[in-house]
Design a protein around this motif. Sequence first.
Motif, PDB file in Angstrom:
ATOM      1  N   LYS A 130       0.837  -1.202   0.000  1.00 52.16           N
ATOM      2  CA  LYS A 130       0.000   0.000   0.000  1.00 52.16           C
ATOM      3  C   LYS A 130       0.876   1.258   0.000  1.00 52.16           C
ATOM      4  N   THR A 133       2.377   1.698  -3.422  1.00 49.54           N
ATOM      5  CA  THR A 133       1.362   2.236  -4.332  1.00 49.54           C
ATOM      6  C   THR A 133       1.266   3.751  -4.187  1.00 49.54           C
ATOM      7  N   GLU A 137       2.217   6.512  -7.087  1.00 49.30           N
ATOM      8  CA  GLU A 137       1.261   7.534  -7.517  1.00 49.30           C
ATOM      9  C   GLU A 137       1.876   8.926  -7.383  1.00 49.30           C
ATOM     10  N   ARG A 141       2.337  11.163 -10.796  1.00 50.78           N
ATOM     11  CA  ARG A 141       1.383  12.256 -10.996  1.00 50.78           C
ATOM     12  C   ARG A 141       1.975  13.476 -11.711  1.00 50.78           C
ATOM     13  N   CYS A 162      -6.243  -0.663 -13.448  1.00 51.94           N
ATOM     14  CA  CYS A 162      -6.046   0.740 -13.078  1.00 51.94           C
ATOM     15  C   CYS A 162      -6.961   1.601 -13.948  1.00 51.94           C
ATOM     16  N   ASP A 165     -10.411   6.523 -13.590  1.00 47.12           N
ATOM     17  CA  ASP A 165     -10.780   7.313 -12.412  1.00 47.12           C
ATOM     18  C   ASP A 165      -9.870   7.045 -11.211  1.00 47.12           C
ATOM     19  N   GLN A 166      -9.015   6.017 -11.300  1.00 51.44           N
ATOM     20  CA  GLN A 166      -8.058   5.723 -10.230  1.00 51.44           C
ATOM     21  C   GLN A 166      -6.613   5.930 -10.671  1.00 51.44           C
ATOM     22  N   CYS A 167      -6.407   6.222 -11.936  1.00 56.62           N
ATOM     23  CA  CYS A 167      -5.064   6.374 -12.490  1.00 56.62           C
ATOM     24  C   CYS A 167      -4.466   7.722 -12.084  1.00 56.62           C
ATOM     25  N   PRO A 168      -3.266   7.712 -11.511  1.00 58.54           N
ATOM     26  CA  PRO A 168      -2.650   8.986 -11.134  1.00 58.54           C
ATOM     27  C   PRO A 168      -2.325   9.854 -12.345  1.00 58.54           C
ATOM     28  N   HIS A 170      -4.224   9.876 -15.384  1.00 52.84           N
ATOM     29  CA  HIS A 170      -5.478  10.388 -15.919  1.00 52.84           C
ATOM     30  C   HIS A 170      -6.139  11.393 -14.975  1.00 52.84           C
ATOM     31  N   ALA A 171      -5.865  11.281 -13.684  1.00 51.21           N
ATOM     32  CA  ALA A 171      -6.487  12.165 -12.712  1.00 51.21           C
ATOM     33  C   ALA A 171      -6.157  13.630 -12.976  1.00 51.21           C
TER      34      ALA A 171
END
Length: 179
Positions: A130, A133, A137, A141, A162, A165-168, A170-171
């Motif tokens: 975790k 991860t 991210e 980002r 991934c 909406d959870q992708c660092p 694409h966010a």
Amino acid sequence: MIKIAAMTRLRTANMLAAFAGEITERVEATLKSHPNQTDSASAALNIMGFWEGITNAQLARALNLSHTATVRLVDKLEAQGFVEARKGEDKRATHLHVTPAGRKAVLPALVARCAAVKDYLGVLTAAEEKQLTGLLEKLMRPLATDAYGVSHFCRLCEFTACPGDQCPMHANMESWPEI
């Protein structure tokens, strides 16, 4: 004190680069079914899958390939029945769409890529994974500067693992360029 911190950072950078090289080699070996194969076909199909109707020029930019190389690649994919090229309102641009056969063909490569790397995580506890991860991210980002950079970075991502909406990457995207 500064010298020790600099040496620690250098050591960390060195280990990260070495580990990245190892992962790259493992993934490349997993994705190649013959010695001259590249990941460009899988990447092209994957990009076209999430950027439906992308043009040859946009795909070339996202893949970081020349326009000519991209046209040859798309021609091969179209001949295999993986891509359908369509004319748009602007008759000079060809818009690319992945066929169901193309989606089916690319998925095993994307899953195999994740499987090739997943074993590295086995030495981590759930808490360490975790934490990793979160660190990944944080490192990823700032790399999302535009749609082409995001597309190139995520070109071989398995999107069920991934989702956008959870992708660092694409966010950070406010919108995708108009096609």
